[in-house]
Write an enzyme that holds these catalytic residues in place. Structure first.
Site, PDB file in Angstrom:
ATOM      1  N   LYS F  43       0.852  -1.198   0.000  1.00  0.00           N
ATOM      2  CA  LYS F  43       0.000   0.000   0.000  1.00  0.00           C
ATOM      3  C   LYS F  43       0.885   1.244   0.000  1.00  0.00           C
ATOM      4  O   LYS F  43       1.755   1.386   0.849  1.00  0.00           O
ATOM      5  CB  LYS F  43      -0.868   0.022   1.268  1.00  0.00           C
ATOM      6  CG  LYS F  43      -2.259  -0.529   1.080  1.00  0.00           C
ATOM      7  CD  LYS F  43      -3.115  -0.114   2.269  1.00  0.00           C
ATOM      8  CE  LYS F  43      -4.262  -1.064   2.507  1.00  0.00           C
ATOM      9  NZ  LYS F  43      -4.813  -0.957   3.850  1.00  0.00           N
ATOM     10  N   ARG F  92     -17.322   7.070  11.622  1.00  0.00           N
ATOM     11  CA  ARG F  92     -17.803   8.440  11.400  1.00  0.00           C
ATOM     12  C   ARG F  92     -19.143   8.482  10.697  1.00  0.00           C
ATOM     13  O   ARG F  92     -19.909   9.415  10.855  1.00  0.00           O
ATOM     14  CB  ARG F  92     -16.802   9.203  10.506  1.00  0.00           C
ATOM     15  CG  ARG F  92     -15.565   9.670  11.192  1.00  0.00           C
ATOM     16  CD  ARG F  92     -14.520  10.054  10.171  1.00  0.00           C
ATOM     17  NE  ARG F  92     -14.202   8.902   9.334  1.00  0.00           N
ATOM     18  CZ  ARG F  92     -13.189   8.823   8.495  1.00  0.00           C
ATOM     19  NH1 ARG F  92     -12.387   9.849   8.349  1.00  0.00           N
ATOM     20  NH2 ARG F  92     -12.971   7.739   7.792  1.00  0.00           N
TER      21      ARG F  92
END
Lengths: 155, 155, 155, 155, 155, 155
Positions: F43, F92
């Site tokens: 990544k 969130r």
């Protein structure tokens, strides 16, 4: 954890295998779990509060760190009175998540020290809900796959 | 398909252009479609079951492979009795999806061989729902853009 | 904007700090804001329409470009009658978004020139809703963190 | 509105019929619309910025209150520099809504006076996106149903 | 069904138990299932197309009505060429649903006769995805719970 | 709790005020919190692992029960090795929830004793994410509202 007690609030109308699993998982994580049955007289329920209480008590009989009670006040006021700082709730889906976060956000405004923890419902229980149980019972169907074994014969 | 028949269950209180479209698309896919109107006496409806049945029958009059009936039991029990293995449902939005998957997962627990297939509502019908139709009718408004042409004059 | 007026419709049962904030933000954007309280006799409300109207009027007293009214018809018919082309709505979450888009899509079908504008609720208000306020009031709790200061003493 | 200008930012790689519709609806609501093409050198695009700019300019040629520009800074910094207080964005689905509210919340933290307004994409455009257009073009397919008529021959 | 054949398209990088289950359920519903592996040279994959094809072929070896192929064009163009009118896709969650409806809506614009059918992933497979398999393989972990038994030794 | 330790895994590229808040809330609930920075070489990250580690260490310096480490294996393998039974994650929005439940379900399949607990991000932090921080830094903007005070001068 200084104050190692968690509240698991709900209507439990009636308690399901999904509820049972969440409470037992919480009982592995916390020293004490209080399963708290909301007795809001303005909300219609299929089972009266005494019966819902009997079902939940039968479900957790023999589990030493799960205590059962009913309450008739705001959940945050129960937490304040019992000195509880954690609420636990299970989530099956995005629909649950939306509803639960609305409640958690409101509770945080009412009582800032309170933390709500969410657990993911185990996949094989995602199809289970009290409202499905009530609908099956309305038509006289078999709910033994949906409710704790302990209460099958009590319904 | 050995058992090429699909159930399209719902309240149809009243049937809308969205419902009509799903049933007609299903009728292209399956040899036989059963539009099944749930007659749950515990649920309040604007239109009594006889009237809802007349609306749905008028909508599909002349479509040879769509059959209409009402039922008063669990949907899975209707499927068992009629030897139906497929349910079809339309989905307009994430809200529908959440609600429908809850029902499909419960049905799968109650009757494992049952498959629920989902179709996406056509974009020009996403603003249509029975509840909007009922609200418009409450105020005496014009629902001709929302319900099948066949029933406009019956409302 | 030739027709610089926006409608902010709702039940306002009762008005919250979240509603207040949306209306005040709209009042910065548009020359005129009409806060329109739906008086649907089929929907149960905690506060009768006269009281909801007094709460909203008290909230926006002194804001020159916010006008308050109640209405008893389809929202689109109010818009047609008052020559309004914009509706504004606040969104707290995905749950709100799903519900609001259903309404906006239906309104667009009923009255194509109508545009619905969505504002994001400010983060510190996402835990606030009329239903939470009603639940707190049911138990005699303190709602001063949830409703406009102007109406705390009127509840 | 003292400052009746709205920014419609995006990658427009390339502009679609969906983008076109949002900008034209915004142009009915605001005195001036700025379509702002983000030129982030770190993001790979199919079309270089000059070409994206030509496509957008061709799309809105003859629309007097739509201005087109490209920018290479944070969107909030463009707003600060150009004294813009409104951003407009279209939303097709819950997926869009989640992504857009993340951006709107971040922008609000970076530049509090900024308001983001959301419009619902018209139902017949919900299947359209720049990424679908790019995929079709990769395989040499026909995108005339997806992009503004003005640019079909430019692709 | 006159044209009783369904396409199950995907990247299958690599095929999982979730994919296997959807294809087998489709094979119960349709006379013929085509599992079609997209070979988009612009998309990076962990396994080259020949290997993905071998995995999928091994998975469905002995299932008479499942045919496997790879393709390098738009999915709708494959459907047109092969005279296919149905696509089937599995959905695990709201995230999948959002992504899948975007694709289905785009495909409907490109080829209106095409119907996309959605099946709900079985609950015990919701934690499975090709990207999780790839991540486990990167670290040399055990994927036998995630991929068809037929391919465990081929990885 | 016999094994009162929780893992808070992530990329922390870089750590934000949102991450900081979740870890500190976890540190109130558990005897020990391990903030674990995933070092996946496949990544791309803006900050190399050494720098991300320095940022997180600086953030929690002086918090006695928060320990920081980096890891380069599956998260479940870290849990197995360190005898950890709890993971904590902040959420969130619905977008986060969908992504997190996919990971939690996969982890449960890989290591059944593992429980993932979810906390709701505090409302004033919902606009904050590492990707927003990275975008601001790309353009040389001010991230002091987004990252812990302890690292502002280190960026």
């Amino acid at each position: 954890m200084n104050n190692n007690i968690v509240l698991y609030p709900g209507s439990f109308d009636p308690i399901t295998k999904g509820h049972q699993s969440i409470a037992l998982r919480a009982a592995q994580m916390f020293d004490n779990v209080i399963v708290a049955i909301g007795n809001n007289p303005d909300k219609k329920s299929m089972f009266p509060i005494e019966q819902r209480l009997r079902f939940v008590e039968a479900t957790f009989q023999g589990v030493p760190n799960i205590k059962v009670l009913s309450y008739n006040c705001l959940t945050v006021d129960l937490c304040r009175k019992e000195n509880i700082r954690y609420i636990i709730r299970g989530i099956r889906s995005g629909m649950d998540w939306n509803a639960e976060t609305a409640i958690a956000n409101a509770n945080k405004l009412l009582f800032p020290p309170l933390e709500t923890l969410f657990l993911l419902t185990e996949p094989h229980f995602v199809g289970i809900s009290s409202s499905v149980v009530r609908e099956i019972l309305t038509y006289g169907g078999d709910v033994s796959a949906f409710v704790p074994q302990q209460i099958v014969n009590m319904l």
